[in-house]
Design a protein around this motif. Sequence first.
Motif, PDB file in Angstrom:
ATOM      1  N   LEU A  43      -0.009   7.489 -12.617  1.00  0.00           N
ATOM      2  CA  LEU A  43      -0.517   7.756 -11.276  1.00  0.00           C
ATOM      3  C   LEU A  43      -0.600   6.464 -10.462  1.00  0.00           C
ATOM      4  O   LEU A  43      -0.209   6.427  -9.295  1.00  0.00           O
ATOM      5  CB  LEU A  43      -1.897   8.424 -11.342  1.00  0.00           C
ATOM      6  CG  LEU A  43      -2.603   8.624 -10.006  1.00  0.00           C
ATOM      7  CD1 LEU A  43      -1.827   9.601  -9.130  1.00  0.00           C
ATOM      8  CD2 LEU A  43      -4.026   9.085 -10.208  1.00  0.00           C
ATOM      9  N   VAL A  44      -1.099   5.405 -11.066  1.00  0.00           N
ATOM     10  CA  VAL A  44      -1.229   4.120 -10.361  1.00  0.00           C
ATOM     11  C   VAL A  44       0.147   3.595  -9.959  1.00  0.00           C
ATOM     12  O   VAL A  44       0.343   3.142  -8.828  1.00  0.00           O
ATOM     13  CB  VAL A  44      -1.975   3.091 -11.236  1.00  0.00           C
ATOM     14  CG1 VAL A  44      -1.926   1.707 -10.611  1.00  0.00           C
ATOM     15  CG2 VAL A  44      -3.409   3.533 -11.463  1.00  0.00           C
ATOM     16  N   LEU A  45       1.100   3.689 -10.860  1.00  0.00           N
ATOM     17  CA  LEU A  45       2.450   3.212 -10.549  1.00  0.00           C
ATOM     18  C   LEU A  45       3.073   4.029  -9.419  1.00  0.00           C
ATOM     19  O   LEU A  45       3.734   3.477  -8.537  1.00  0.00           O
ATOM     20  CB  LEU A  45       3.320   3.266 -11.801  1.00  0.00           C
ATOM     21  CG  LEU A  45       2.857   2.360 -12.957  1.00  0.00           C
ATOM     22  CD1 LEU A  45       3.738   2.577 -14.172  1.00  0.00           C
ATOM     23  CD2 LEU A  45       2.847   0.907 -12.529  1.00  0.00           C
ATOM     24  N   GLU A  46       2.856   5.335  -9.426  1.00  0.00           N
ATOM     25  CA  GLU A  46       3.406   6.195  -8.380  1.00  0.00           C
ATOM     26  C   GLU A  46       2.742   5.909  -7.027  1.00  0.00           C
ATOM     27  O   GLU A  46       3.401   5.884  -5.995  1.00  0.00           O
ATOM     28  CB  GLU A  46       3.231   7.665  -8.753  1.00  0.00           C
ATOM     29  CG  GLU A  46       4.030   8.616  -7.913  1.00  0.00           C
ATOM     30  CD  GLU A  46       5.528   8.379  -7.989  1.00  0.00           C
ATOM     31  OE1 GLU A  46       6.197   8.582  -6.958  1.00  0.00           O
ATOM     32  OE2 GLU A  46       6.041   7.997  -9.057  1.00  0.00           O
ATOM     33  N   LEU A  47       1.433   5.696  -7.034  1.00  0.00           N
ATOM     34  CA  LEU A  47       0.728   5.360  -5.788  1.00  0.00           C
ATOM     35  C   LEU A  47       1.267   4.067  -5.183  1.00  0.00           C
ATOM     36  O   LEU A  47       1.398   3.942  -3.972  1.00  0.00           O
ATOM     37  CB  LEU A  47      -0.778   5.219  -6.044  1.00  0.00           C
ATOM     38  CG  LEU A  47      -1.564   6.484  -6.339  1.00  0.00           C
ATOM     39  CD1 LEU A  47      -3.003   6.137  -6.696  1.00  0.00           C
ATOM     40  CD2 LEU A  47      -1.518   7.444  -5.173  1.00  0.00           C
ATOM     41  N   ARG A  48       1.586   3.130  -6.023  1.00  0.00           N
ATOM     42  CA  ARG A  48       2.060   1.831  -5.541  1.00  0.00           C
ATOM     43  C   ARG A  48       3.487   1.910  -4.994  1.00  0.00           C
ATOM     44  O   ARG A  48       3.867   1.125  -4.154  1.00  0.00           O
ATOM     45  CB  ARG A  48       1.952   0.796  -6.644  1.00  0.00           C
ATOM     46  CG  ARG A  48       0.486   0.625  -7.042  1.00  0.00           C
ATOM     47  CD  ARG A  48       0.140  -0.599  -7.792  1.00  0.00           C
ATOM     48  NE  ARG A  48       0.748  -1.823  -7.373  1.00  0.00           N
ATOM     49  CZ  ARG A  48       0.328  -2.589  -6.359  1.00  0.00           C
ATOM     50  NH1 ARG A  48      -0.689  -2.210  -5.624  1.00  0.00           N
ATOM     51  NH2 ARG A  48       0.923  -3.712  -6.087  1.00  0.00           N
ATOM     52  N   LYS A  49       4.276   2.882  -5.469  1.00  0.00           N
ATOM     53  CA  LYS A  49       5.647   3.032  -4.974  1.00  0.00           C
ATOM     54  C   LYS A  49       5.673   3.578  -3.546  1.00  0.00           C
ATOM     55  O   LYS A  49       6.516   3.191  -2.754  1.00  0.00           O
ATOM     56  CB  LYS A  49       6.439   3.989  -5.869  1.00  0.00           C
ATOM     57  CG  LYS A  49       6.872   3.423  -7.185  1.00  0.00           C
ATOM     58  CD  LYS A  49       7.685   4.465  -7.919  1.00  0.00           C
ATOM     59  CE  LYS A  49       7.863   4.112  -9.364  1.00  0.00           C
ATOM     60  NZ  LYS A  49       8.505   5.199 -10.110  1.00  0.00           N
ATOM     61  N   THR A  50       4.793   4.508  -3.269  1.00  0.00           N
ATOM     62  CA  THR A  50       4.792   5.189  -1.970  1.00  0.00           C
ATOM     63  C   THR A  50       3.425   4.996  -1.308  1.00  0.00           C
ATOM     64  O   THR A  50       2.638   5.931  -1.194  1.00  0.00           O
ATOM     65  CB  THR A  50       5.079   6.681  -2.151  1.00  0.00           C
ATOM     66  OG1 THR A  50       4.105   7.217  -3.045  1.00  0.00           O
ATOM     67  CG2 THR A  50       6.456   6.929  -2.717  1.00  0.00           C
ATOM     68  N   LYS A  51       3.164   3.794  -0.857  1.00  0.00           N
ATOM     69  CA  LYS A  51       1.832   3.446  -0.352  1.00  0.00           C
ATOM     70  C   LYS A  51       1.403   4.278   0.852  1.00  0.00           C
ATOM     71  O   LYS A  51       0.275   4.776   0.899  1.00  0.00           O
ATOM     72  CB  LYS A  51       1.769   1.961   0.003  1.00  0.00           C
ATOM     73  CG  LYS A  51       1.789   1.076  -1.210  1.00  0.00           C
ATOM     74  CD  LYS A  51       1.676  -0.369  -0.827  1.00  0.00           C
ATOM     75  CE  LYS A  51       1.735  -1.210  -2.094  1.00  0.00           C
ATOM     76  NZ  LYS A  51       1.509  -2.604  -1.855  1.00  0.00           N
TER      77      LYS A  51
END
Length: 96
Positions: free
Chosen positions: A28-36
Amino acid sequence: MFAQVMLACVTLLDFDALGVSLERAPALVLELRKTKTQALLMIWVVGNMIHANAMNTGAFEVYYGGSTVFSRVESKTLPSFDAIFRGVDALRGGSS
């Protein structure tokens, strides 16, 4: 509200500058960081929906001079403007 702020911080902070490795970060953290931008919008909308529903009691009261003019909890309906004005007029002694 606290969860919204924390998710926004996780999304926006530059972990590399802080010396924190994201190798073992949850997906989830990695995905949030991809699409800020989309992530922040989602955090704001969903967080506000949860907050609004958690705080909604259905109560709507109108008071005049410390006396109750209308209570949605008691009547189970929303008042019309006329009903509010009649209630205030009755509390004032019918002078208007």
